[in-house]
Design a protein around this motif. Structure first.
Motif, PDB file in Angstrom:
ATOM      1  N   VAL A  41       4.639  11.189   4.602  1.00  0.00           N
ATOM      2  CA  VAL A  41       5.501  10.426   3.691  1.00  0.00           C
ATOM      3  C   VAL A  41       5.210   8.934   3.863  1.00  0.00           C
ATOM      4  O   VAL A  41       5.268   8.412   4.973  1.00  0.00           O
ATOM      5  CB  VAL A  41       6.990  10.696   3.959  1.00  0.00           C
ATOM      6  N   PRO A  43       6.002   5.082   3.831  1.00  0.00           N
ATOM      7  CA  PRO A  43       7.195   4.235   3.902  1.00  0.00           C
ATOM      8  C   PRO A  43       7.081   3.001   3.018  1.00  0.00           C
ATOM      9  O   PRO A  43       5.985   2.545   2.696  1.00  0.00           O
ATOM     10  CB  PRO A  43       7.233   3.835   5.377  1.00  0.00           C
ATOM     11  N   PHE A 102      13.267   7.000  -1.877  1.00  0.00           N
ATOM     12  CA  PHE A 102      14.511   7.503  -1.309  1.00  0.00           C
ATOM     13  C   PHE A 102      14.989   6.587  -0.176  1.00  0.00           C
ATOM     14  O   PHE A 102      14.191   5.994   0.533  1.00  0.00           O
ATOM     15  CB  PHE A 102      14.310   8.902  -0.738  1.00  0.00           C
ATOM     16  N   TYR A 103      16.310   6.507  -0.008  1.00  0.00           N
ATOM     17  CA  TYR A 103      16.852   5.771   1.131  1.00  0.00           C
ATOM     18  C   TYR A 103      18.109   6.456   1.640  1.00  0.00           C
ATOM     19  O   TYR A 103      18.728   7.279   0.949  1.00  0.00           O
ATOM     20  CB  TYR A 103      17.144   4.305   0.765  1.00  0.00           C
ATOM     21  N   CYS A 104      18.493   6.090   2.885  1.00  0.00           N
ATOM     22  CA  CYS A 104      19.753   6.576   3.445  1.00  0.00           C
ATOM     23  C   CYS A 104      20.390   5.448   4.262  1.00  0.00           C
ATOM     24  O   CYS A 104      20.331   4.292   3.843  1.00  0.00           O
ATOM     25  CB  CYS A 104      19.564   7.867   4.240  1.00  0.00           C
ATOM     26  N   SER A 112      16.008   9.910   4.204  1.00  0.00           N
ATOM     27  CA  SER A 112      15.057   9.334   3.253  1.00  0.00           C
ATOM     28  C   SER A 112      13.716  10.055   3.351  1.00  0.00           C
ATOM     29  O   SER A 112      13.092  10.386   2.334  1.00  0.00           O
ATOM     30  CB  SER A 112      14.878   7.840   3.505  1.00  0.00           C
ATOM     31  N   TYR A 113      13.275  10.313   4.580  1.00  0.00           N
ATOM     32  CA  TYR A 113      12.012  11.026   4.782  1.00  0.00           C
ATOM     33  C   TYR A 113      12.129  12.497   4.410  1.00  0.00           C
ATOM     34  O   TYR A 113      11.231  13.069   3.798  1.00  0.00           O
ATOM     35  CB  TYR A 113      11.569  10.888   6.246  1.00  0.00           C
ATOM     36  N   ALA A 116      12.061  12.806   0.658  1.00  0.00           N
ATOM     37  CA  ALA A 116      10.717  12.598   0.119  1.00  0.00           C
ATOM     38  C   ALA A 116       9.819  13.796   0.412  1.00  0.00           C
ATOM     39  O   ALA A 116       9.039  14.226  -0.454  1.00  0.00           O
ATOM     40  CB  ALA A 116      10.118  11.323   0.706  1.00  0.00           C
ATOM     41  N   TYR A 128       8.337   8.059  -2.078  1.00  0.00           N
ATOM     42  CA  TYR A 128       8.264   7.230  -0.884  1.00  0.00           C
ATOM     43  C   TYR A 128       9.623   7.216  -0.182  1.00  0.00           C
ATOM     44  O   TYR A 128      10.624   7.650  -0.749  1.00  0.00           O
ATOM     45  CB  TYR A 128       7.861   5.789  -1.246  1.00  0.00           C
ATOM     46  N   ALA A 129       9.625   6.655   1.038  1.00  0.00           N
ATOM     47  CA  ALA A 129      10.867   6.505   1.804  1.00  0.00           C
ATOM     48  C   ALA A 129      11.054   5.044   2.179  1.00  0.00           C
ATOM     49  O   ALA A 129      10.191   4.452   2.833  1.00  0.00           O
ATOM     50  CB  ALA A 129      10.832   7.369   3.059  1.00  0.00           C
ATOM     51  N   ASP A 131      12.963   3.085   4.634  1.00  0.00           N
ATOM     52  CA  ASP A 131      13.617   3.546   5.848  1.00  0.00           C
ATOM     53  C   ASP A 131      14.423   2.498   6.606  1.00  0.00           C
ATOM     54  O   ASP A 131      15.027   2.817   7.636  1.00  0.00           O
ATOM     55  CB  ASP A 131      12.602   4.197   6.792  1.00  0.00           C
TER      56      ASP A 131
END
Length: 277
Positions: A41, A43, A102-104, A112-113, A116, A128-129, A131
């Motif tokens: 993945v 970043p 993606f995010y968290c 996020s990972y 993805a 993508y992530a 992070d």
């Protein structure tokens, strides 16, 4: 998609790929553990994500309540782990070929990972992530953040661990406060509430939803009562605290470790008693 949109979509994708491949090493792997755990993945750095807006689709992979409390402006919420996650991401991809990021919550949050990776494994490309997480974003870009439906966000309103600890009680201390001057709220998911009740006949089961909670906030305020609240594992109440603080609730406490921590403690006591017999 017309030719102009296609041009900008491809342009955005190429810029993001270049940024990730050439400049995506601002943080060491021990500060961003997801990078070594999920090597397939790619970043995205904080500044890279900001530079690419609005030519990316930003996806908040956290729960709906977390998203409603605090999120990146313009992000869409597709909670990881809920039914329909892959279908939701596929629908976003069908609408646009822009990169999906993606995010968290933060650097040690793996959602996020994981989001993805699940998207990749489902055949969704160009994902993508980001992070660094929501808190780093708010501190850097408060104008592009939303807190309880309002923007911009004053970074000073972000609640730290010390604030949460000040309103968190260990099980024995929590129990001592259970009296006629307290309202006990179980804010776990419905299926969790159905599994076991910690304080039968004393508690109210309420969804983790601010509109549903308003009734009890108003009651506690009018009657001068203390709110005693527990979730499943002590993680979701950190987001509930933003709402309680915004409502200026005079007295409230959370159960350390949530229902799981309470149950584990009881089982430990039982095992300990049996071993001494």
């Amino acid at each position: 998609m017309n030719s102009m949109n296609h041009h900008w979509s491809r342009h955005a994708w190429l810029l993001l790929v270049a940024a990730v491949l050439l400049g995506g090493t601002a943080w060491a792997d021990d500060e961003m553990p997801g990078r070594s755990r999920y090597p397939t993945v790619k970043p995205v750095e904080l500044a890279q994500l900001q530079a690419m807006r609005p030519n990316v689709i930003i996806v908040d992979a956290r729960s709906h309540y977390e998203y409603e409390t605090l999120h990146i402006k313009g992000a869409v919420n597709v909670p990881l782990g809920e039914q329909g996650f892959v279908e939701g991401v596929k629908a976003l991809r069908a609408e646009s070929s822009h990169p999906i990021v993606f995010y968290c919550n933060g650097r040690t949050c793996m959602k996020s990972y994981q989001a993805a990776l699940e998207a990749q494994n489902s055949g969704i490309v160009n994902v993508y992530a980001y992070d660094a997480g929501i808190f780093d974003w708010v501190k850097a870009y408060p104008d592009d953040s939303v807190l309880l439906g309002r923007t911009p966000v004053d970074p000073a309103r972000l609640l730290g661990k010390d604030k949460l600890q000040a309103h968190t009680l260990k099980p024995a201390e929590f129990e001592k406060r259970i009296d006629d001057n307290a309202l006990i709220l179980d804010v776990r998911d419905k299926f969790q509430q159905e599994a076991i009740t910690l304080f039968p006949m004393r508690q109210h089961s309420v969804p983790l939803d601010n509109k549903a909670l308003q009734k009890y906030v108003d009651q506690a305020r009018q009657e001068g009562k203390t709110l005693l609240i527990y979730d499943e594992a002590g993680h979701q109440v950190r987001w509930l605290q933003y709402y309680l603080e915004s409502e200026k609730v005079a007295s409230y406490y959370f159960l350390a470790g949530g229902a799981k921590g309470y149950f584990d403690l009881m089982m430990g006591d039982i095992v300990g008693q049996n071993s001494r017999q």
